[in-house]
Design a protein around this motif. Structure first.
Motif, PDB file in Angstrom:
ATOM      1  N   ASP A  81     -11.045  -3.425  -3.279  1.00 27.69           N
ATOM      2  CA  ASP A  81     -11.025  -4.156  -4.554  1.00 27.69           C
ATOM      3  C   ASP A  81      -9.906  -5.186  -4.583  1.00 27.69           C
ATOM      4  O   ASP A  81     -10.091  -6.308  -5.059  1.00 27.69           O
ATOM      5  CB  ASP A  81     -10.862  -3.178  -5.719  1.00 27.69           C
ATOM      6  N   VAL A  82      -8.729  -4.809  -4.083  1.00 33.05           N
ATOM      7  CA  VAL A  82      -7.596  -5.739  -4.096  1.00 33.05           C
ATOM      8  C   VAL A  82      -7.854  -6.895  -3.138  1.00 33.05           C
ATOM      9  O   VAL A  82      -7.511  -8.051  -3.432  1.00 33.05           O
ATOM     10  CB  VAL A  82      -6.290  -5.004  -3.741  1.00 33.05           C
ATOM     11  N   ARG A  83      -8.455  -6.618  -2.012  1.00 31.45           N
ATOM     12  CA  ARG A  83      -8.784  -7.684  -1.063  1.00 31.45           C
ATOM     13  C   ARG A  83      -9.734  -8.694  -1.696  1.00 31.45           C
ATOM     14  O   ARG A  83      -9.561  -9.914  -1.579  1.00 31.45           O
ATOM     15  CB  ARG A  83      -9.395  -7.084   0.206  1.00 31.45           C
ATOM     16  N   ASP A  84     -10.722  -8.200  -2.427  1.00 29.97           N
ATOM     17  CA  ASP A  84     -11.660  -9.083  -3.107  1.00 29.97           C
ATOM     18  C   ASP A  84     -10.972  -9.852  -4.230  1.00 29.97           C
ATOM     19  O   ASP A  84     -11.236 -11.045  -4.437  1.00 29.97           O
ATOM     20  CB  ASP A  84     -12.824  -8.255  -3.662  1.00 29.97           C
ATOM     21  N   THR A 143       1.759  -4.790   3.233  1.00 27.97           N
ATOM     22  CA  THR A 143       2.691  -3.897   3.914  1.00 27.97           C
ATOM     23  C   THR A 143       2.477  -2.476   3.430  1.00 27.97           C
ATOM     24  O   THR A 143       2.345  -2.232   2.223  1.00 27.97           O
ATOM     25  CB  THR A 143       4.158  -4.303   3.621  1.00 27.97           C
ATOM     26  N   HIS A 144       2.443  -1.520   4.372  1.00 34.56           N
ATOM     27  CA  HIS A 144       2.432  -0.100   4.018  1.00 34.56           C
ATOM     28  C   HIS A 144       3.890   0.323   3.810  1.00 34.56           C
ATOM     29  O   HIS A 144       4.713   0.173   4.715  1.00 34.56           O
ATOM     30  CB  HIS A 144       1.801   0.734   5.125  1.00 34.56           C
ATOM     31  N   VAL A 145       4.200   0.827   2.619  1.00 35.49           N
ATOM     32  CA  VAL A 145       5.601   1.138   2.319  1.00 35.49           C
ATOM     33  C   VAL A 145       5.756   2.578   1.820  1.00 35.49           C
ATOM     34  O   VAL A 145       4.827   3.183   1.293  1.00 35.49           O
ATOM     35  CB  VAL A 145       6.197   0.170   1.275  1.00 35.49           C
ATOM     36  N   THR A 146       6.956   3.068   1.985  1.00 35.18           N
ATOM     37  CA  THR A 146       7.437   4.311   1.386  1.00 35.18           C
ATOM     38  C   THR A 146       8.652   3.940   0.549  1.00 35.18           C
ATOM     39  O   THR A 146       9.135   2.800   0.611  1.00 35.18           O
ATOM     40  CB  THR A 146       7.841   5.324   2.470  1.00 35.18           C
ATOM     41  N   THR A 172      -3.280   1.886  -3.714  1.00 33.21           N
ATOM     42  CA  THR A 172      -3.507   3.028  -2.840  1.00 33.21           C
ATOM     43  C   THR A 172      -4.630   2.676  -1.868  1.00 33.21           C
ATOM     44  O   THR A 172      -5.302   1.651  -2.017  1.00 33.21           O
ATOM     45  CB  THR A 172      -3.884   4.269  -3.663  1.00 33.21           C
ATOM     46  N   ALA A 173      -4.849   3.516  -0.884  1.00 29.99           N
ATOM     47  CA  ALA A 173      -5.831   3.205   0.157  1.00 29.99           C
ATOM     48  C   ALA A 173      -7.223   2.992  -0.415  1.00 29.99           C
ATOM     49  O   ALA A 173      -7.968   2.119   0.040  1.00 29.99           O
ATOM     50  CB  ALA A 173      -5.842   4.329   1.202  1.00 29.99           C
ATOM     51  N   GLN A 188       0.864  -1.188   0.000  1.00 29.29           N
ATOM     52  CA  GLN A 188       0.000   0.000   0.000  1.00 29.29           C
ATOM     53  C   GLN A 188       0.895   1.231   0.000  1.00 29.29           C
ATOM     54  O   GLN A 188       1.760   1.386   0.865  1.00 29.29           O
ATOM     55  CB  GLN A 188      -0.932   0.014   1.200  1.00 29.29           C
ATOM     56  N   VAL A 189       0.704   2.090  -1.003  1.00 31.74           N
ATOM     57  CA  VAL A 189       1.552   3.268  -1.168  1.00 31.74           C
ATOM     58  C   VAL A 189       0.681   4.504  -1.325  1.00 31.74           C
ATOM     59  O   VAL A 189      -0.483   4.429  -1.731  1.00 31.74           O
ATOM     60  CB  VAL A 189       2.461   3.135  -2.410  1.00 31.74           C
TER      61      VAL A 189
END
Length: 504
Positions: A362-365, A377-380, A356-357, A234-235
């Protein structure tokens, strides 16, 4: 439909493959059959209709090539003008080309003549080859239907028909033309259908064209790949490009998927500007540019391929270590087939989805339907996980200074020192986007029905530049791939911190 359990201990020869073919396979280092080959070959070599289900990269190509070649060699029927003895249908040009590449040495050993037919290139050489007579025709449905409509091809002598990636053809809306083609093949001929899934569209083909088929399900699209790891990153929107640049600057081949053709062109430019050599592959490119870009990637001159779903099937390049869904796909089957570009034939691979948030639901589904449980993972751009996903020191190429041709292409009215308009206004090879192409993958190019009016490269004959549309400008970048690794371009190997400062 009957189903049989495979015996995984047999060799190609023990399965019934002729010695002339096993010798060619051995010369290529292929000695042990894959499960899909072990499962299907006894029935297909015996002349049965076969439905083989297995994910991409499971070895389906040889599973149908070997029985096709064996049958033709045994029948000994002479080839006739315009009447191929075997037909292999594939949904995309790239897949048709890769089937032909695997077919060529095997056919040569048996002195069988082959021909590949697809759109986006001149039709006349294909017509001439059909008139000369071919044993095995590998074709995309659209261009073959055109040749038949114009009287250059007839399928009444086909002894065995193969549909590869049948579910993909159903997804792309090819079913009407595929049915039209199959209706012209002899009803008593052998038919082999290979698919990753058996949905309603494929089931229609099976019930209509296969006679009492034996079904073998090995490594379906839903089967997990032990050597493939899945991650969702997630970015924030502004971090998407720096994260992508970091991942693709690592050693090894990477395929990056976008949803749209314009998105692929834009992202390719952004990666190049970030110091990552990349080429694009999508339906707006002329065939010469598609072939050139894929060749640069396959040969290792460029390590990053940015593509639409046109590359989700049929693109086999060794040692693709990373697949990145820069845009999450619309549905789970596309995710599985995109991801199948890595971890092929037992190799390991990593799949990364950027989201993105607002895309999280949609991605989970999507992943749930695909039957996978990725690590989220939330990444930068500074996150340490990036170095684990794409291992190795990052390397960047100093982006080239725009040439005079490029500048002129951006300003069509600009003149050179002699007062004449500079260049043809298209730069590079002048490849023109196929304006008639449809959708994202497997669609026919605008030149498909009549061949290229400008020859194989689709170049303009006129020297004068004309103002161009945005689509034309985007096609130019594709026609001019970046300088390949090892060229005169300046290289610099930077630390991760340094790459974040200078690689954006």
């Amino acid at each position: 439909m009957a189903a049989r359990r495979p015996n995984t201990t047999l060799s190609f020869a023990e399965l019934g493959v002729p010695q002339a073919l096993t010798a060619v396979l051995a010369d290529q280092g292929i000695s042990t059959p894959f499960p899909i080959q072990t499962a299907t070959l006894p029935d297909s070599l015996a002349g049965r209709d076969v439905l083989g289900r297995g994910r991409t990269g499971s070895g389906k190509t040889y599973a149908f090539l070997l029985p096709v070649l064996s049958r033709l060699a045994a029948s000994g029927t002479p080839r006739r003008p315009g009447r191929p003895r075997a037909l292999i249908l594939a949904p995309t040009r790239e897949l048709a080309g890769q089937i032909t590449e695997s077919l060529a040495p095997l056919a040569k050993a048996l002195r069988l003549r082959t021909l590949t037919v697809f759109g986006g290139v001149a039709a006349r050489p294909q017509i001439n080859a059909l008139r000369a007579g071919v044993d095995i025709l590998v074709a995309c449905p659209g261009r073959l239907a055109d040749h038949m409509g114009e009287g250059h091809a007839n399928l009444d002598a086909v002894e065995v028909t193969v549909l590869d990636e049948a579910d993909h053809m159903a997804d792309l809306g090819f079913l009407p033309v595929v049915r039209k083609l199959l209706d012209t093949t002899p009803k008593g001929g052998q038919r082999l259908l290979f698919s990753a899934t058996l949905d309603s569209g494929v089931d229609t083909l099976v019930r209509r064209y296969l006679s009492n088929p034996v079904t073998h399900s090995v490594d379906s699209a839903q089967s997990p790949v032990d050597a493939m790891t899945h991650h969702v990153l997630q970015v924030r929107a502004e971090h998407r490009l720096p994260v992508l640049a970091d991942l693709t600057a690592a050693p090894g081949r990477t395929v990056v998927f976008t949803r749209t053709k314009r998105g692929a062109t834009k992202l390719t430019k952004q990666l190049i500007a970030s110091g990552v050599p990349a080429v694009e592959l999508h339906g707006n490119l002329g065939q010469s540019a598609r072939t050139r870009n894929l060749g640069a990637f396959a040969e290792g001159r460029v390590r990053t391929l940015v593509a639409t779903d046109i590359a989700a099937r049929g693109i086999h390049v060794d040692d693709v270590t990373l697949v990145v869904h820069a845009d999450p796909p619309m549905e789970h089957k596309a995710y599985l087939h995109r991801s199948g570009r890595t971890a092929r034939a037992g190799a390991a691979g990593t799949v990364v989805t950027l989201m993105t948030a607002d895309q999280a639901a949609d991605v989970r589904d999507l992943t749930r339907k695909a039957g996978i449980k990725p690590r989220l993972t939330h990444v930068t751009p500074e996150h340490s996980l990036l170095a684990e996903l794409a291992v190795g020191e990052r390397s960047y190429v100093t982006p080239p200074v725009p040439s005079a041709i490029t500048d002129t292409a951006r300003n069509p009215g600009r003149r050179n020192g002699s007062g004449q308009r500079a260049g043809a206004g298209r730069g590079g090879s002048g490849s023109r986007a196929g304006a008639g192409e449809r959708g994202v993958s497997g669609e026919r190019a605008g030149a498909e029905r009549g061949g290229s009016r400008r020859g194989g490269s689709g170049q303009r004959s006129g020297a004068a530049a004309k103002p161009r549309t945005r689509a034309g400008k985007e096609a130019d970048t594709a026609a001019r791939p970046p300088a390949p690794t090892g060229s005169a371009a300046t290289f610099s190997s930077r630390s991760r911190a340094g790459s974040r400062r200078g690689g954006r």
